[in-house]
Design a protein around this motif. Sequence first.
Motif, mmCIF file in Angstrom:
data_model
loop_
_atom_site.group_PDB
_atom_site.id
_atom_site.type_symbol
_atom_site.label_atom_id
_atom_site.label_comp_id
_atom_site.label_asym_id
_atom_site.label_seq_id
_atom_site.Cartn_x
_atom_site.Cartn_y
_atom_site.Cartn_z
ATOM 1 N N ILE A 24 -53.012 -46.688 -118.411
ATOM 2 C CA ILE A 24 -53.571 -45.332 -118.397
ATOM 3 C C ILE A 24 -52.909 -44.483 -119.476
ATOM 4 O O ILE A 24 -53.578 -43.752 -120.209
ATOM 5 C CB ILE A 24 -53.401 -44.697 -117.011
ATOM 6 N N VAL A 77 -47.798 -37.504 -116.066
ATOM 7 C CA VAL A 77 -47.103 -38.456 -115.203
ATOM 8 C C VAL A 77 -46.122 -37.660 -114.346
ATOM 9 O O VAL A 77 -45.060 -37.243 -114.810
ATOM 10 C CB VAL A 77 -46.369 -39.528 -116.032
ATOM 11 N N ARG A 96 -46.292 -35.268 -110.250
ATOM 12 C CA ARG A 96 -47.161 -34.389 -109.469
ATOM 13 C C ARG A 96 -46.373 -33.372 -108.646
ATOM 14 O O ARG A 96 -46.802 -32.951 -107.566
ATOM 15 C CB ARG A 96 -48.057 -35.210 -108.554
ATOM 16 N N LEU A 112 -49.719 -48.143 -114.600
ATOM 17 C CA LEU A 112 -49.484 -46.869 -115.293
ATOM 18 C C LEU A 112 -49.574 -47.023 -116.810
ATOM 19 O O LEU A 112 -50.159 -46.180 -117.502
ATOM 20 C CB LEU A 112 -48.105 -46.331 -114.901
ATOM 21 N N VAL A 114 -52.711 -37.096 -120.126
ATOM 22 C CA VAL A 114 -52.210 -37.814 -118.957
ATOM 23 C C VAL A 114 -50.895 -37.180 -118.538
ATOM 24 O O VAL A 114 -49.952 -37.104 -119.331
ATOM 25 C CB VAL A 114 -52.022 -39.313 -119.254
ATOM 26 N N THR A 141 -55.805 -36.512 -116.506
ATOM 27 C CA THR A 141 -55.551 -37.555 -115.520
ATOM 28 C C THR A 141 -54.137 -37.377 -114.988
ATOM 29 O O THR A 141 -53.187 -37.260 -115.763
ATOM 30 C CB THR A 141 -55.673 -38.963 -116.151
ATOM 31 N N TYR A 142 -54.009 -37.327 -113.663
ATOM 32 C CA TYR A 142 -52.688 -37.275 -113.029
ATOM 33 C C TYR A 142 -52.264 -38.695 -112.652
ATOM 34 O O TYR A 142 -53.039 -39.453 -112.055
ATOM 35 C CB TYR A 142 -52.735 -36.453 -111.739
ATOM 36 N N CYS A 143 -51.021 -39.024 -112.969
ATOM 37 C CA CYS A 143 -50.427 -40.280 -112.523
ATOM 38 C C CYS A 143 -49.145 -39.965 -111.759
ATOM 39 O O CYS A 143 -48.585 -38.865 -111.883
ATOM 40 C CB CYS A 143 -50.103 -41.192 -113.702
ATOM 41 N N HIS A 144 -48.689 -40.930 -110.982
ATOM 42 C CA HIS A 144 -47.517 -40.697 -110.138
ATOM 43 C C HIS A 144 -46.893 -42.025 -109.752
ATOM 44 O O HIS A 144 -47.265 -43.082 -110.291
ATOM 45 C CB HIS A 144 -47.908 -39.874 -108.898
ATOM 46 N N SER A 145 -45.972 -41.982 -108.797
ATOM 47 C CA SER A 145 -45.196 -43.168 -108.453
ATOM 48 C C SER A 145 -46.043 -44.291 -107.862
ATOM 49 O O SER A 145 -45.631 -45.453 -107.873
ATOM 50 C CB SER A 145 -44.073 -42.800 -107.470
ATOM 51 N N ARG A 146 -47.222 -43.965 -107.350
ATOM 52 C CA ARG A 146 -48.070 -44.989 -106.752
ATOM 53 C C ARG A 146 -49.272 -45.355 -107.625
ATOM 54 O O ARG A 146 -50.168 -46.066 -107.189
ATOM 55 C CB ARG A 146 -48.544 -44.530 -105.373
ATOM 56 N N THR A 147 -49.281 -44.877 -108.840
ATOM 57 C CA THR A 147 -50.363 -45.222 -109.755
ATOM 58 C C THR A 147 -50.262 -46.695 -110.151
ATOM 59 O O THR A 147 -49.200 -47.167 -110.571
ATOM 60 C CB THR A 147 -50.303 -44.348 -111.021
#
Length: 299
Positions: free
Chosen positions: A201, A167, A169, A198, A165, A189-195
């Motif tokens: 995941i 966190v 982008r 969080l 994962v 899996t990419y996560c970011h500020s709008r995930t």
Amino acid sequence: MSQTAQLMDGTSLARRIVEQAADRAAEISRRTGTSPCLATVLVGEDPASVTYVRMKRSRCAKAGIRSRHIALPATATTAELVDTLTDLSADPDVHGILLQHPCGPGIDERAAFEAIAPEKDVDGVTMRSFAAMGFGLPGFVSCTPGGIMRLLREYDVQLPGRHAVVVGRSPILGKPVGMLLLAADATVTYCHSRTADLSSIVREADVVVAAVGRPRLIRGADIKPGAVVIDAGYNPGNIGDVDFDTAVTRAGLITPVPGGVGPMTIAVLLAQTVDAAAHQLGAGHWALSSPTVGASSRR
């Protein structure tokens, strides 16, 4: 009774990489009469950027790599910066180019990055370098992602089939490290500020790469027991994106801040500068973009 994770020592590994780069730089100089040269370009006088550039030039000197510094005023335009980078790209005495970023609000950074010739993009910031990372073609990796992959390999982290994962982008950290992990057969899996949600995941991750620029965003309760935790964040006060004190009791391997990912970034920059010089001077082969071994990255 809680256990404490093993620390991933980026400082020691970086030292070995720089020593190897120094040996190769000396050999190139003996064979060609020319030492590898890194050009650093800085726009304005941001104190942190000035410090970073000074540190990189100092490391170059210790590794037998020449450096040339170009300082542009904060009032410089995108066109002036592009012209500077284009001239450096055409200069046969310069083998690698580092544009210190951020460049300031008045600069189109993407236009500036694309003025760097791909064979001199030792910081791995151009679209050509990103494509090379994605397709496993010859080229240069973004330095921090490249350093992360070297750390994972050093500690024999088996990536095929593992859930990684990421966190964050950003185009020079989050996105490319995910590409390199994918090339090493991890499931990414990419996560970011709008995930949304969080934490849930991250709790599924065998490998966590925190690269979002938010202090202590990832907490120990978010870490799967035994997971590998790579903290690529650096915030004021030597604070990472991971809450180290709580995460260290859950992770199997973890990078400290400082002393983990940071030293690896500069080490990869110097190693890639030597690679670039070897390629341009006919004294060796261009580096492969993916610093992984045996990655299928096909299906």
